[in-house]
Structure formats: structure tokens, C-alpha cells
Design a protein around this motif. Sequence first.
Motif, mmCIF file in Angstrom:
data_model
loop_
_atom_site.group_PDB
_atom_site.id
_atom_site.type_symbol
_atom_site.label_atom_id
_atom_site.label_comp_id
_atom_site.label_asym_id
_atom_site.label_seq_id
_atom_site.Cartn_x
_atom_site.Cartn_y
_atom_site.Cartn_z
ATOM 1 N N TYR A 181 -18.456 30.746 -11.217
ATOM 2 C CA TYR A 181 -18.122 31.685 -10.152
ATOM 3 C C TYR A 181 -18.651 33.072 -10.507
ATOM 4 O O TYR A 181 -18.900 33.385 -11.677
ATOM 5 N N GLU A 182 -18.787 33.919 -9.455
ATOM 6 C CA GLU A 182 -19.284 35.285 -9.680
ATOM 7 C C GLU A 182 -18.698 36.209 -8.632
ATOM 8 O O GLU A 182 -18.563 35.835 -7.463
ATOM 9 N N ILE A 183 -18.335 37.414 -9.072
ATOM 10 C CA ILE A 183 -17.876 38.474 -8.167
ATOM 11 C C ILE A 183 -18.707 39.719 -8.447
ATOM 12 O O ILE A 183 -18.755 40.183 -9.589
ATOM 13 N N THR A 184 -19.354 40.248 -7.416
ATOM 14 C CA THR A 184 -20.101 41.495 -7.539
ATOM 15 C C THR A 184 -19.239 42.644 -7.066
ATOM 16 O O THR A 184 -18.719 42.618 -5.941
ATOM 17 N N ALA A 185 -19.084 43.645 -7.916
ATOM 18 C CA ALA A 185 -18.258 44.811 -7.592
ATOM 19 C C ALA A 185 -19.106 45.834 -6.834
ATOM 20 O O ALA A 185 -19.569 46.823 -7.393
ATOM 21 N N VAL A 203 -18.463 36.948 1.851
ATOM 22 C CA VAL A 203 -18.739 35.604 1.344
ATOM 23 C C VAL A 203 -20.200 35.210 1.522
ATOM 24 O O VAL A 203 -20.617 34.126 1.099
ATOM 25 N N ALA A 204 -20.976 36.068 2.179
ATOM 26 C CA ALA A 204 -22.399 35.817 2.382
ATOM 27 C C ALA A 204 -23.112 37.162 2.486
ATOM 28 O O ALA A 204 -22.470 38.208 2.608
ATOM 29 N N THR A 334 -28.043 34.409 2.651
ATOM 30 C CA THR A 334 -27.358 33.341 1.910
ATOM 31 C C THR A 334 -26.350 32.624 2.793
ATOM 32 O O THR A 334 -25.811 33.186 3.755
ATOM 33 N N GLU A 335 -26.091 31.380 2.433
ATOM 34 C CA GLU A 335 -25.041 30.612 3.088
ATOM 35 C C GLU A 335 -23.680 31.048 2.533
ATOM 36 O O GLU A 335 -23.556 31.385 1.356
ATOM 37 N N PRO A 336 -22.636 31.060 3.355
ATOM 38 C CA PRO A 336 -21.337 31.558 2.890
ATOM 39 C C PRO A 336 -20.667 30.648 1.874
ATOM 40 O O PRO A 336 -20.837 29.429 1.895
ATOM 41 N N ARG A 374 -26.042 33.630 -5.851
ATOM 42 C CA ARG A 374 -25.849 32.571 -4.849
ATOM 43 C C ARG A 374 -27.079 31.664 -4.793
ATOM 44 O O ARG A 374 -26.948 30.441 -4.670
ATOM 45 N N GLU A 375 -28.269 32.254 -4.873
ATOM 46 C CA GLU A 375 -29.493 31.462 -4.884
ATOM 47 C C GLU A 375 -29.545 30.517 -6.084
ATOM 48 O O GLU A 375 -30.181 29.458 -6.025
#
Length: 421
Positions: A181-185, A203-204, A334-336, A374-375
Motif C-alpha cells: 500500500y502507499e499514501i502520498t501526502a 483514490v485516482a 489511473t484507475e481508482p 499506482r502504475e
Amino acid sequence: MEADVLSRITEERWLELTTELIRTGQPRSGNPLDPDLPPAEEEAISMLVAGKLEAIGMEVTKHSAQPHRPNVLGVLKGRDGAPSLIINDHLDTYPVVEPEKWHMTDFDPFKATRHGDLLYARGTSDTRGNLAASLLAVQALVEAGVVLDGTLMCCYTVDEERNGTEGSIYMLQQVGLTADYEITAEPTAWGDVADDWGMNLSVANSGHCLIEVTVKGIKSHIWRPDISINAITEASRLLPQLKAMAFTHVPAGFMGHTPPCCSVVRIRGGLAGEMQFSPDACTITLAVVGIVPGMTLASVIADIEQAARDTFAGHNEIGVDVRQVPGSLFVNATEPVPIEEEPCKSLRAVYRQLMGREPGVNRKNAFNDTIRFREAGINAVTFGPGEDGWAVDNENISITKAVMATKIYALTIMKVLGLRM
């Protein structure tokens, strides 16, 4: 344990850290999107951030695709087989081109200055303020003695403002960085009054690209307009059509606030030393934004070419060339990430716990490194306190939102990765 963690996240600590990060490495950290301009040098801010991660107790490595541009990776290793999470932010900022407009910071764009609940300076919203929130969240976890079951990685990248070639792309494709998983701040906030503000869960992401449209005419002496076709004049006829045109696309589940459209960002016509001649070429540079899944470089160019044909129908002496700006990238949408999957599930639960309601769920218009994660097949989302659509000059961030985002990051990390007791 949650209460202990939250007690360590205060306005004063966030302000102190943010102010330090804003000044460090500037103005060299300014990174223009323009492919024909030199890139940033993020070395100073990279070294500072690496030191912060080492002080927290992380295992820190630095990875450079170019000199003076180290990406920073900090790791708190968890149990093998447990989930892994990347917290990401970037180390470059937009450049400051007109410091004379920064009246909210005494005309010093890197002097963090508070006015009410807003902190002003270059990088407050994009993204030193968000970077400080992510760092302080991890620091609070460590100080409170939290031992995570899964592996936490803090990946802070260079070159985000140029779509991540030497940063997130390099880290994923060359260094081999990966996670569950990843979260970009990054900025996803909205609203500016006390009873109507929050932070979206993006989410996308939308895509974008840079396109050059060159209109070609016939050069003549300025005193013979009767035999010229002035390329600048003809290009001006095309501009309204570009603004109004609709790009071919299939509406997505999350469309973003900006539909597929283009913005004129440069116009070049005429040659130095030829002011006595009407120009035979004029180049319009377009930023095409709001790109959704299914749109391609070929489809974007075809739509623009059709707009030019419609504009100049019956004028065979006028030529039009359309191409991607050399040195630039086409960024796909990107896809959600499904909201019932991680990290959305935990982030939404923490948001409800601390904010008393669900976050808005959307597609983020602007580029950030979430796209590259995401890619790579990672469930990657964006969440942060900076305002989506922040001011170009006198950039600012809500202090209250930043502190709340810090708390949400900390508890979300605990939920996603779990605890070892």
C-alpha cells in the motif's frame, strides 16, 4: 496508545518542523515543468530529511539518478509476511518567478509567515507542510513506543514536479521499491471556513501532457500585409476553439473537478531581428489536463488537429503541425483504488474517528507520485492538508488542517500495519 500518539502531535511541533523544511534547500529545490529549463537540485533538503529519519530510528538509504538529487528512503522493518506501507512526499517545489508578488511573506517567498490559521511561503501546500505532517506522524509513533507489525517505508522523492522521472520512476523501476500500500501526502483539502472544511481521499489521478501547435503562414514586409499570412494573427483565431473544444473520452467513475481540457501556457511568434516582417510561424504550447482512463497521446493530438482543421477550413495556405512538447512526458490517468480496500479502509475509519464523518472521495486533477506507485500495481492513494488549487503566489496552508492530517496519518499507519504487543 492512540491517545499517547495524538498527544505528541501539536501545532507548535508542526510549525517548527515546517518552517525548517520550507527554508532548507531553497531556491535550488524549485523544479520547473518546462523541459527546456534546468532541473532542481534537492540535495540540501534531502540531507535534512534523511537526518530526520535517522533520528527517528529508521534505516535510511539515499538513491540518486542524477548528481545533487538524492531520493531518500527510510525503513522501519516489520515482521516478514506482514503488510507493508509507503508514505510518500516530494522534495522539490515549484520555482518562485515573481517574488515581488509575495506580500504575505514580506517579499521573501521562503520566509514562513503566519496570518491567522494560514502559514504562507513557497512549499507550504506543495508540499513542505505535508512533508512535515508525514514526518511528525512517524516521529510521534516512535516516541510513543509503538512497534508496528508490518513494514513502514518513508520514500521522499526528487523530480515530482517534472512527473517523477528521476524520482518515483527511478525508485520503482531501478531501485526496486515496492509495497502493498502507499499514501502520498499531497494536497487534497477543501473549504476555508470552520464549519465547512475537510480533506478528500483521492483514490485516482487524472493525467496530463504538453502539446505544441505550430500555425504556419506566409512571411512578408510589414508594409505589405496584403501578401502576407500573419501566423500570429491566424493563431489567435485558433485560441478560442482550443479553449472551447471537447476531448474525446468515456466518462470515468471519478471524473475529477476539471474535465479533459487544455490551457494555453505559452505563445511564441516572430524572430529576433525580424520586427520589420510579419511572422510565418507561431507556436502555441498547451497543457492538456483532466485526462481520464482511455485517453491517449494519439487521441489528444487527433482532437487538437480536428479543431485546427475546423478553424482553418477553406484556407489551404495555412498549415498546422501538432506534436508533444519535446522532452515532456504523457501521463496516463489511473484507475481508482476501491474504497473498501486498504489503505482506503483504514484511512476512512480514522477520518470518521477524528472528524466525525466520511472523507470526500475523488479523482485528483494534478500530478503527484501516486500515479507512479499506482502504475507499479500498488494500492496508492493521495491524502493531505494542502489546498487543492492553492495560490501560485503567496502559497499557504491551513495549520489546523495540517495538524489534523498528521494525526490521521499516524493512526492510519497503526491500522494498516497493525501492532506487535
